[in-house]
Design a protein around this motif. Sequence first.
Motif, PDB file in Angstrom:
ATOM      1  N   LEU A 134       4.045 -11.999  -3.501  1.00 54.38           N
ATOM      2  CA  LEU A 134       5.235 -11.748  -2.842  1.00 54.38           C
ATOM      3  C   LEU A 134       5.784 -10.110  -3.083  1.00 54.38           C
ATOM      4  O   LEU A 134       6.101  -9.298  -2.414  1.00 54.38           O
ATOM      5  N   GLU A 137       3.466  -7.763  -1.656  1.00 56.36           N
ATOM      6  CA  GLU A 137       4.009  -7.423  -0.306  1.00 56.36           C
ATOM      7  C   GLU A 137       4.823  -6.646   0.002  1.00 56.36           C
ATOM      8  O   GLU A 137       4.946  -5.651   0.792  1.00 56.36           O
ATOM      9  N   ARG A 138       6.023  -6.843  -0.750  1.00 55.70           N
ATOM     10  CA  ARG A 138       7.290  -6.030  -0.793  1.00 55.70           C
ATOM     11  C   ARG A 138       6.908  -4.398  -0.816  1.00 55.70           C
ATOM     12  O   ARG A 138       7.611  -3.810  -0.328  1.00 55.70           O
TER      13      ARG A 138
END
Length: 167
Positions: A134, A137-138
């Motif tokens: 995650l 992705e950020r």
Amino acid sequence: MDFESAGDFVDRARAGWERARPALDVSGIEVMGRISRIGALASQRVERDLAAAAVSRAEFDVLCTLARSDRPLRASEVTAATMLSGASTTKNVDRLARRGLVERLPWERDGRVVLMRLTPLGVELVNREFPHFLDRERELLAGLDAGEKAQLAALLRKVSARVEPAG
């Protein structure tokens, strides 16, 4: 627009096609080329980052599919969720089972069907690695504000609806 002097790989590819095949409308490359390229580059990065955990991207996809399910899954369900082939699903689950990350269970309704679920070790690996996934992705989306992310997600959802099988 002078694609050669500005832009990214996709701009240069489009410009090359416009020169090579001027009669063709290659404007779709603007979107689909970027979707493909971003996906490939992001997958390569995830693959590199997962090397420390000794799992491949495909294996991680299997683990994550099982982690987000509220019940054990049949191989066909894992295959549908991961978009791997049936043979690839079997090979990945075999490797994960040998490492003690996934276990197979008989299905009470049909003895020929095997269900799969994460072991505690598999849960631990997903709990450790998924937050890093995650974070990556950020980082990739850091140049967009919340409204732009929502707009991009909505537009991609429209494209996805034309590609995804119904169901």
